[in-house]
Design an enzyme around this catalytic site. Structure first.
Site: not given
Ligand code: GLY
Length: 327
Positions: A53, A185, A203, A213, A215-216, A239
């Protein structure tokens, strides 16, 4: 002679942070800073090829490339640095820390982040392992596609929902639940002997994601936040959910408004549940207050997290708190 105030170092992490937490706690015991501790802990996790991850060996995007994201935040100054969609270089948390310290920016992505890594003298290194690529190939075959064939990846990216939802699993002891590394993550929060807080997140993002892409994890306020005055929080999971409701910063704001740690975490979960996540999409949060209290929260049952203070022999697993069934 004035004495430097000394408080008990504390760490909290996502469940995959065991090795990193043990090493970082040793650093904190020796008087190291919370910032150095969370960076070290992340780096150890990033370098572990068995953790799919994050970092080296992370699961690839839909095109079979590993793109890494990371962020770090200093709760003392609210300074922060982040990188996203970095290909061909490892240890993204080190890059995030250097962004914070050496650039007048907060977030550097893609080609720029790779250029920055090269300027720092880092050697390019393929982050793909055979094991991670094998899982990517299997995923293509599952969808009747030919791995490596360039084409329209939108269909594949749309079918990313995790097949088994955590909610469907029934009452399984927390220790026996297999971690879902396709949305994984790593999170680390630390308080050092001076009482300073820091947070770090790293992550490889959601597996089989559309290329580019993000994520958070590298979005400060969504996947990561630390403020000495109120606390620190970080997220794992899908995310897109944390970005939409600024989960990490929201939890800290709820603390600032006077809520207890538990109430602040539950309120952050209510924000997430309002989004009506697709089955299998979940969000986990770890949080810490300046007095060293820690908690883990999850939008779906059976999640666990790690915590440790300097007088403990090693990291301990604890169950994440969910919203009550009736809500
Ligand atoms: N939480 C990691 C990601 O969504 O990329």
């Amino acid at each position: 002679m004035s004495k430097t105030p000394s408080v008990l170092p504390v760490m909290v992490a996502s469940e995959n942070g065991r090795a990193g937490m043990s090493a970082a706690m040793e650093l904190l015991r020796q008087g190291g800073s919370a910032l150095d501790a969370v960076e070290l802990a992340c780096r150890i996790t990033e370098d572990d090829p068995e953790d799919h991850s994050v970092g080296y060996g992370g699961l690839p995007n839909a095109a079979g490339e590993v793109e890494l994201d990371a962020s770090i935040m200093d709760g003392r100054t609210l300074q922060t640095g982040a990188v996203a969609a970095v290909m061909g270089y490892g240890s993204p948390i080190m890059l995030a820390r250097r962004v914070m310290e050496q650039l007048p920016h907060v977030l550097i992505v893609g080609r720029g982040a790779e250029r920055f890594a090269a300027e720092l003298g880092r050697q390019p290194a393929d982050q793909r392992t055979e094991a991670a690529l094998a899982r990517w190939r299997e995923r293509f075959v599952e969808h009747g596609l030919t791995p490596g064939v360039d084409g329209d990846l939108r269909g594949l990216a749309r079918q990313l929902a995790v097949p088994v939802t955590l909610r469907d699993r029934g009452p399984v002891p927390a220790q026996e639940v297999k971690r879902d590394d396709t949305q994984g993550t790593v999170n680390f929060l630390a308080r050092d002997q001076r009482g300073d807080l820091a947070s770090a997140v790293s992550t490889s993002g959601v597996a089989w994601k559309y290329p580019g892409r993000v994520g958070d994890s590298p979005i400060i306020g969504a996947g990561n936040y630390a403020d000495n005055r109120y606390g620190a929080a970080a997220c794992t999971g899908r995310g897109e959910l944390a970005i939409r409701v600024s989960t990490a910063r929201s939890l800290i704001l709820y603390l600032k408004m006077g809520m207890s740690l538990i109430d602040a975490g539950l309120e952050a979960l209510r924000d997430l549940v309002f989004l009506q996540p697709t089955s299998g999409h979940y969000m986990n949060i770890v949080a810490m207050t300046p007095d060293g209290a820690v908690a883990g929260f999850a939008s779906a049952p059976h999640g666990v997290y790690l915590h440790m203070h300097a007088e403990m022999d090693g990291p301990q697993l604890a169950e994440r708190i969910c919203l009550p069934e009736q809500e």
